[in-house]
Scaffold this motif. Structure first.
Motif, mmCIF file in Angstrom:
data_model
loop_
_atom_site.group_PDB
_atom_site.id
_atom_site.type_symbol
_atom_site.label_atom_id
_atom_site.label_comp_id
_atom_site.label_asym_id
_atom_site.label_seq_id
_atom_site.Cartn_x
_atom_site.Cartn_y
_atom_site.Cartn_z
ATOM 1 N N VAL A 260 35.351 100.520 69.674
ATOM 2 C CA VAL A 260 35.480 100.903 68.265
ATOM 3 C C VAL A 260 35.958 99.725 67.417
ATOM 4 O O VAL A 260 35.406 99.461 66.340
ATOM 5 N N TYR A 261 36.967 98.992 67.882
ATOM 6 C CA TYR A 261 37.458 97.856 67.108
ATOM 7 C C TYR A 261 36.406 96.753 67.014
ATOM 8 O O TYR A 261 36.299 96.074 65.981
ATOM 9 N N ALA A 262 35.606 96.563 68.037
ATOM 10 C CA ALA A 262 34.524 95.578 67.971
ATOM 11 C C ALA A 262 33.480 95.990 66.933
ATOM 12 O O ALA A 262 33.002 95.164 66.152
ATOM 13 N N LEU B 32 46.108 101.971 70.063
ATOM 14 C CA LEU B 32 45.434 102.984 70.871
ATOM 15 C C LEU B 32 45.727 104.413 70.419
ATOM 16 O O LEU B 32 45.023 105.341 70.824
ATOM 17 N N ALA B 33 46.730 104.584 69.590
ATOM 18 C CA ALA B 33 47.153 105.929 69.183
ATOM 19 C C ALA B 33 46.001 106.799 68.659
ATOM 20 O O ALA B 33 45.911 107.972 69.034
ATOM 21 N N PRO B 34 45.091 106.275 67.818
ATOM 22 C CA PRO B 34 44.012 107.148 67.321
ATOM 23 C C PRO B 34 43.056 107.632 68.412
ATOM 24 O O PRO B 34 42.323 108.596 68.209
ATOM 25 N N PHE B 35 43.065 106.981 69.563
ATOM 26 C CA PHE B 35 42.107 107.300 70.621
ATOM 27 C C PHE B 35 42.735 108.066 71.782
ATOM 28 O O PHE B 35 42.038 108.414 72.734
ATOM 29 N N SER C 38 40.770 105.630 76.979
ATOM 30 C CA SER C 38 41.098 105.384 75.568
ATOM 31 C C SER C 38 41.131 103.889 75.260
ATOM 32 O O SER C 38 40.766 103.468 74.166
ATOM 33 N N THR C 39 41.526 103.077 76.231
ATOM 34 C CA THR C 39 41.537 101.625 76.027
ATOM 35 C C THR C 39 40.118 101.097 75.885
ATOM 36 O O THR C 39 39.829 100.283 75.008
ATOM 37 N N ILE C 40 39.220 101.583 76.721
ATOM 38 C CA ILE C 40 37.823 101.145 76.657
ATOM 39 C C ILE C 40 37.188 101.588 75.342
ATOM 40 O O ILE C 40 36.485 100.817 74.684
ATOM 41 N N ILE C 41 37.458 102.820 74.942
ATOM 42 C CA ILE C 41 36.919 103.335 73.670
ATOM 43 C C ILE C 41 37.449 102.498 72.508
ATOM 44 O O ILE C 41 36.700 102.134 71.606
ATOM 45 N N ALA C 42 38.751 102.195 72.531
ATOM 46 C CA ALA C 42 39.348 101.397 71.457
ATOM 47 C C ALA C 42 38.712 100.012 71.392
ATOM 48 O O ALA C 42 38.442 99.501 70.294
ATOM 49 N N MET C 43 38.469 99.401 72.531
ATOM 50 C CA MET C 43 37.831 98.079 72.547
ATOM 51 C C MET C 43 36.461 98.130 71.867
ATOM 52 O O MET C 43 36.118 97.243 71.077
#
Length: 115
Positions: A91-93, A60-63, A84-89
Motif C-alpha cells: 500500500v505504501y509503495a 502498520l496500525a491502519p492494516f 499486515s506488514t506485507i500489505i502495508a509495504m
C-alpha cells in the motif's frame, strides 16, 4: 516564464520526488526488518528489535486485523508471518507511486501553462 524560473521549478519537482523515494525507501527497509525479525522469532526485548517494532507499529496500525498472523511455535522461538506488514509495504509503495505521478502532473501542467 523565463529559463531560470523553469529550471528552479524543475529542480523543485526533482527534489520532491527524491524525498518521496527516500521516505518510501526508509519505510520499506524498516518493514523488511520487522518482517524478518518476526519470521525468525527475534527477541522483542532486544533494544534494536523493540525500536523497529515501535517505529513500524505506527505505520502498520491502519492494516492491523485485515488478516490473522500465521504463527508457528518452535522449541525456542515463535515464528510469525504478519500479513499486515506485507500489505502495508504494498500500500505504501502504491501511495508513493501515486504521489510521484502527481508531482509529474504538476510539473507538466507548469510547463504547459507557462509556454
Amino acid at each position: 516564464m523565463d529559463e531560470s524560473t523553469a529550471k528552479k521549478t524543475g529542480s523543485e519537482h526533482l527534489k520532491a520526488k527524491q524525498i518521496v523515494y527516500y521516505v518510501l525507501g526508509v519505510l520499506e527497509v524498516l518493514f523488511t526488518f520487522r518482517l524478518i525479525f518476526k519470521l525468525l522469532g527475534a527477541n522483542p526485548l532486544s533494544p534494536f528489535v523493540s525500536l523497529i517494532y515501535a517505529v513500524t507499529q505506527v505505520f502498520l496500525a491502519p492494516f492491523s486485523g485485515i488478516f490473522p498472523s500465521a504463527v508457528t511455535k518452535g522449541l525456542e522461538t515463535q515464528s510469525v508471518l504478519e500479513s499486515s506488514t506485507i500489505i502495508a509495504m504494498i500500500v505504501y509503495a502504491v501511495l508513493a507511486w501515486g504521489v510521484l505521478k502527481l508531482i509529474d502532473i504538476s510539473r507538466n501542467s507548469h510547463n504547459v501553462g507557462n509556454r
